[in-house]
Design a protein around this motif. Structure first.
Motif, PDB file in Angstrom:
ATOM      1  N   ILE A 105       1.227  14.250 -15.115  1.00  0.00           N
ATOM      2  CA  ILE A 105       1.870  13.136 -15.139  1.00  0.00           C
ATOM      3  C   ILE A 105       1.226  12.058 -16.455  1.00  0.00           C
ATOM      4  O   ILE A 105       1.969  11.182 -16.822  1.00  0.00           O
ATOM      5  CB  ILE A 105       1.213  12.324 -13.861  1.00  0.00           C
ATOM      6  CG1 ILE A 105      -0.250  12.107 -14.217  1.00  0.00           C
ATOM      7  CG2 ILE A 105       1.502  13.110 -12.879  1.00  0.00           C
ATOM      8  CD1 ILE A 105      -0.877  10.965 -13.193  1.00  0.00           C
ATOM      9  N   VAL A 106       0.241  12.741 -17.360  1.00  0.00           N
ATOM     10  CA  VAL A 106      -0.241  11.768 -18.350  1.00  0.00           C
ATOM     11  C   VAL A 106       0.520  12.431 -19.604  1.00  0.00           C
ATOM     12  O   VAL A 106       0.538  13.384 -19.989  1.00  0.00           O
ATOM     13  CB  VAL A 106      -1.678  12.135 -18.636  1.00  0.00           C
ATOM     14  CG1 VAL A 106      -1.940  11.036 -19.749  1.00  0.00           C
ATOM     15  CG2 VAL A 106      -2.513  11.758 -17.322  1.00  0.00           C
ATOM     16  N   PRO A 107       1.294  11.196 -20.206  1.00  0.00           N
ATOM     17  CA  PRO A 107       2.121  11.685 -21.337  1.00  0.00           C
ATOM     18  C   PRO A 107       1.354  12.218 -22.565  1.00  0.00           C
ATOM     19  O   PRO A 107       0.261  11.698 -22.629  1.00  0.00           O
ATOM     20  CB  PRO A 107       3.142  10.456 -21.359  1.00  0.00           C
ATOM     21  CG  PRO A 107       2.052   9.218 -21.064  1.00  0.00           C
ATOM     22  CD  PRO A 107       1.365   9.904 -19.645  1.00  0.00           C
ATOM     23  N   ARG A 108       2.009  12.842 -23.209  1.00  0.00           N
ATOM     24  CA  ARG A 108       1.340  13.169 -24.627  1.00  0.00           C
ATOM     25  C   ARG A 108       1.519  12.052 -25.733  1.00  0.00           C
ATOM     26  O   ARG A 108       2.296  11.199 -25.286  1.00  0.00           O
ATOM     27  CB  ARG A 108       2.243  14.395 -25.547  1.00  0.00           C
ATOM     28  CG  ARG A 108       1.867  15.738 -24.671  1.00  0.00           C
ATOM     29  CD  ARG A 108       2.722  16.814 -25.491  1.00  0.00           C
ATOM     30  NE  ARG A 108       2.469  17.980 -24.987  1.00  0.00           N
ATOM     31  CZ  ARG A 108       1.412  18.813 -25.242  1.00  0.00           C
ATOM     32  NH1 ARG A 108       0.490  18.597 -25.990  1.00  0.00           N
ATOM     33  NH2 ARG A 108       1.408  20.106 -24.631  1.00  0.00           N
ATOM     34  N   GLN A 109       0.409  11.940 -26.293  1.00  0.00           N
ATOM     35  CA  GLN A 109       0.442  10.771 -27.351  1.00  0.00           C
ATOM     36  C   GLN A 109       0.824  11.095 -28.676  1.00  0.00           C
ATOM     37  O   GLN A 109       0.636  12.292 -29.350  1.00  0.00           O
ATOM     38  CB  GLN A 109      -0.971  10.320 -27.660  1.00  0.00           C
ATOM     39  CG  GLN A 109      -0.978   8.989 -28.557  1.00  0.00           C
ATOM     40  CD  GLN A 109      -2.265   8.299 -28.622  1.00  0.00           C
ATOM     41  OE1 GLN A 109      -3.147   8.475 -27.544  1.00  0.00           O
ATOM     42  NE2 GLN A 109      -2.379   7.412 -29.258  1.00  0.00           N
ATOM     43  N   SER A 110       1.740  10.860 -29.123  1.00  0.00           N
ATOM     44  CA  SER A 110       2.592  11.170 -30.559  1.00  0.00           C
ATOM     45  C   SER A 110       1.416  10.888 -31.768  1.00  0.00           C
ATOM     46  O   SER A 110       0.653   9.956 -31.678  1.00  0.00           O
ATOM     47  CB  SER A 110       3.852  10.327 -30.701  1.00  0.00           C
ATOM     48  OG  SER A 110       3.277   9.044 -30.835  1.00  0.00           O
ATOM     49  N   TRP A 166       0.751  -1.203   0.029  1.00  0.00           N
ATOM     50  CA  TRP A 166       0.093   0.131  -0.008  1.00  0.00           C
ATOM     51  C   TRP A 166       0.781   1.226   0.092  1.00  0.00           C
ATOM     52  O   TRP A 166       0.364   2.271  -0.691  1.00  0.00           O
ATOM     53  CB  TRP A 166      -1.012   0.188   1.330  1.00  0.00           C
ATOM     54  CG  TRP A 166      -2.154  -0.967   1.052  1.00  0.00           C
ATOM     55  CD1 TRP A 166      -2.179  -2.168   1.516  1.00  0.00           C
ATOM     56  CD2 TRP A 166      -3.324  -0.746   0.335  1.00  0.00           C
ATOM     57  NE1 TRP A 166      -3.330  -2.805   1.349  1.00  0.00           N
ATOM     58  CE2 TRP A 166      -4.019  -2.020   0.476  1.00  0.00           C
ATOM     59  CE3 TRP A 166      -3.649   0.160  -0.453  1.00  0.00           C
ATOM     60  CZ2 TRP A 166      -5.254  -2.202   0.124  1.00  0.00           C
ATOM     61  CZ3 TRP A 166      -4.955  -0.115  -1.025  1.00  0.00           C
ATOM     62  CH2 TRP A 166      -5.582  -1.048  -0.961  1.00  0.00           C
ATOM     63  N   GLY A 167       1.977   1.225   0.753  1.00  0.00           N
ATOM     64  CA  GLY A 167       2.782   2.308   0.870  1.00  0.00           C
ATOM     65  C   GLY A 167       3.455   2.861  -0.566  1.00  0.00           C
ATOM     66  O   GLY A 167       3.851   4.021  -0.638  1.00  0.00           O
ATOM     67  N   GLU A 168       3.508   2.023  -1.252  1.00  0.00           N
ATOM     68  CA  GLU A 168       4.143   2.320  -2.652  1.00  0.00           C
ATOM     69  C   GLU A 168       3.193   3.224  -3.549  1.00  0.00           C
ATOM     70  O   GLU A 168       3.922   4.071  -4.172  1.00  0.00           O
ATOM     71  CB  GLU A 168       4.261   1.028  -3.632  1.00  0.00           C
ATOM     72  CG  GLU A 168       5.310   0.178  -3.270  1.00  0.00           C
ATOM     73  CD  GLU A 168       5.711  -1.118  -4.118  1.00  0.00           C
ATOM     74  OE1 GLU A 168       6.013  -0.665  -5.100  1.00  0.00           O
ATOM     75  OE2 GLU A 168       5.130  -2.252  -3.684  1.00  0.00           O
ATOM     76  N   LEU A 207       2.815   8.506  -6.425  1.00  0.00           N
ATOM     77  CA  LEU A 207       1.926   9.555  -5.612  1.00  0.00           C
ATOM     78  C   LEU A 207       0.982  10.403  -6.630  1.00  0.00           C
ATOM     79  O   LEU A 207      -0.401  10.402  -6.607  1.00  0.00           O
ATOM     80  CB  LEU A 207       2.742  10.296  -4.657  1.00  0.00           C
ATOM     81  CG  LEU A 207       1.707  11.295  -3.983  1.00  0.00           C
ATOM     82  CD1 LEU A 207       0.770  10.568  -3.057  1.00  0.00           C
ATOM     83  CD2 LEU A 207       2.724  12.357  -3.010  1.00  0.00           C
ATOM     84  N   ALA A 208       1.575  11.170  -7.671  1.00  0.00           N
ATOM     85  CA  ALA A 208       0.833  11.869  -8.570  1.00  0.00           C
ATOM     86  C   ALA A 208      -0.119  10.986  -9.031  1.00  0.00           C
ATOM     87  O   ALA A 208      -1.436  11.539  -9.527  1.00  0.00           O
ATOM     88  CB  ALA A 208       1.742  12.608  -9.502  1.00  0.00           C
TER      89      ALA A 208
END
Length: 496
Positions: free
Chosen positions: A206-211, A23-25, A32-33
């Protein structure tokens, strides 16, 4: 295996299995983000539902138009389902990041319209946009779980989301009631705006752009989406009618539209539903039946239990509402316990225990109404909550795992959408049942008890169907796993 210099064959040690997540992970800097973002996406949906249900009656008192109150929930639900059905296609075309930001802006637009409304029709427009935005957000947040987290942490993420739902069910009405009573019903709407702003900032981070090279050029299946939406809308409308025969006719038409649309979608080159959806020979198909039938059966309690407690046993609104909070807390606690199990196999075996506990809980509610024993209600609610907590997270993960990689987004997006559809269909089915049995505000206690008894008996039958699918899903999943294991062991042996 390998061959030694003297010609003997020896077996290489198996690669170590990935350690079970802790859980701590989820709270460590690298996760976390993502944890906060996905939980906040779910929280927007969950808290909005409980906030608005508490605040809207006060808005109706200010504007009038009580006849439109049910439409505020109907339009939200219908467009949330449409948004969920559309989510996988939008994610493929524009990427998760852009789609989430756009959906959040649609949600904020709806919130602003409802907050500043001067009439009930304006509130309805705001609710429409809120539902569309939230349907997309909830679906894509599900789809992002296996993308943002390693498999060992996926059960913990579902456990965290169960905590969010329980918190919303327990504290949402209290917070909304406080805001409505001491400020205005508009404050209960407005609090969604800063939450959505934080969500957008986290998505950007946090969400990467999609090429552009991986974006899909598939067309949006508007006709099938409109058909799905029409079917759900007719189901919701049928629940508002007073004539039992008209309700039954509209319900039959709606279900026929949905079934026909599913058949058309299966034959389409660019389908909305994942391959094998609702097929009884695949774990994906039987698992989706569970996702539909469990909320459908539980809708009996969501619609009628609090009303029954108040009118059959003279419970206060607070005491009656506690039964719903008790179910949510049971769901959350059980989900945490199951997510903490180290063995994935043990979690999969528990999937069939979920529908079983749901069935036992509904039987408890049925017996409580038949015998007049209210204590059985609370025991039944605990069992129902535990039923969802035991299986929901593991089942969701299993359905993602058994989907082909190209179909996984469709499966993930379908889960919250199908859950909402189950509640909508259940509300209509049980509304028709109660109506035909004479349920009405002015009905005698004996008539009301008879109507509610019929409602919960039918709910028990539906839950038995979900149990049969649960047993079959576990068997199919274990058979699939066994077949894959045999295939790996029968591969040609490499000689060093």
């Amino acid at each position: 295996m390998s061959m030694t210099k003297d010609g003997r064959i020896t077996e290489k040690s198996a690669p170590p299995q990935e350690e079970e997540g802790r859980w701590g992970e989820l709270l460590q800097p690298n996760h976390l983000a993502a944890t906060v973002t996905l939980c906040l996406g779910v929280a927007l949906f969950a808290f909005n539902e409980f906030f608005i249900s508490t605040a809207l009656p006060t808005a109706v008192e200010e504007f009038g138009g009580a006849a439109l109150l049910s439409w505020a929930f109907t339009l939200y639900l219908v467009f949330a389902i449409i948004g969920g059905a559309l989510a996988a296609n939008l994610k493929a075309r524009f990427g998760a990041r852009n789609t989430l930001i756009a959906a959040a802006l649609v949600f904020v637009t709806g919130t602003v319209v409802a907050t500043l409304a001067t009439s009930m029709p304006q509130v309805l427009v705001g609710r429409l946009f809120q539902g569309l935005g939230e349907g997309v957000i909830a679906a894509i947040c599900y789809a992002l779980i296996p993308e943002l987290f390693p498999p060992r942490l996926v059960p913990k993420v579902f456990g965290a989301e169960a905590i969010v739902w329980a918190s919303a069910a327990f504290s949402g009405p209290l917070i909304s009631g406080f805001l409505t009573e001491h400020w205005s019903w508009r404050a209960a709407f407005f609090v969604n705006i800063p939450a959505a702003a934080i969500f957008i900032a986290l998505v950007v981070a946090i969400v990467p752009r999609q090429s552009a090279s991986v974006r899909s050029s598939q067309s949006i299946p508007l006709l099938r989406l409109m058909a799905f939406g029409l079917g759900i809308l007719l189901i919701s409308v049928s629940n508002m009618l007073q004539n039992g025969f008209a309700m039954a006719a509209l319900l039959v038409v709606a279900i026929a539209i949905l079934i026909n649309t599913v058949h058309l979608d299966r034959r389409s080159e660019h389908s909305i539903l994942p391959l094998g959806a609702f097929a009884i020979g695949r774990p994906l198909g039987t698992g989706l039946w569970i996702i539909l039938l469990m909320p459908l059966a539980q809708a009996s309690g969501s619609v009628y239990l609090v009303y029954g407690l108040q009118h059959l046993w003279d419970f206060s609104p607070t005491a009656a509402g506690f039964s719903s909070a008790l179910m949510a807390m049971s769901w959350s606690l059980t989900a945490i316990l199951v997510a903490s199990l180290r063995s994935h196999e043990a979690r999969v075996r528990l999937i069939s225990a979920g529908p079983l506990l749901l069935c036992l809980g509904l039987i408890g509610l049925t017996v409580a109404i038949a015998t007049g024993e209210p204590r059985l209600v609370f025991a039944g609610q605990i069992a129902i909550g535990a039923g969802f907590g035991v299986c929901w997270g593991t089942l969701s993960q299993l359905l993602m795992d058994v989907s082909p990689a190209a179909e996984r987004d469709k499966t993930s997006a379908l889960l919250p959408t199908l859950q909402s559809a189950g509640y909508a269909i259940g509300a209509a089915v049980f509304g028709l049942t109660a109506n035909l049995r004479g349920f009405d505000e002015g009905a005698r206690v004996a008539v009301m008890r008879d109507a509610l008894l019929a409602v919960f008996v039918i709910a028990c039958v539906i839950s038995i169907g979900s149990l049969l699918f649960g047993i079959r899903t576990v068997r199919l999943a274990r058979s699939r796993r066994s077949t894959r294991s045999k295939a790996r062991t029968q591969r040609p042996v490499a000689v060093d």
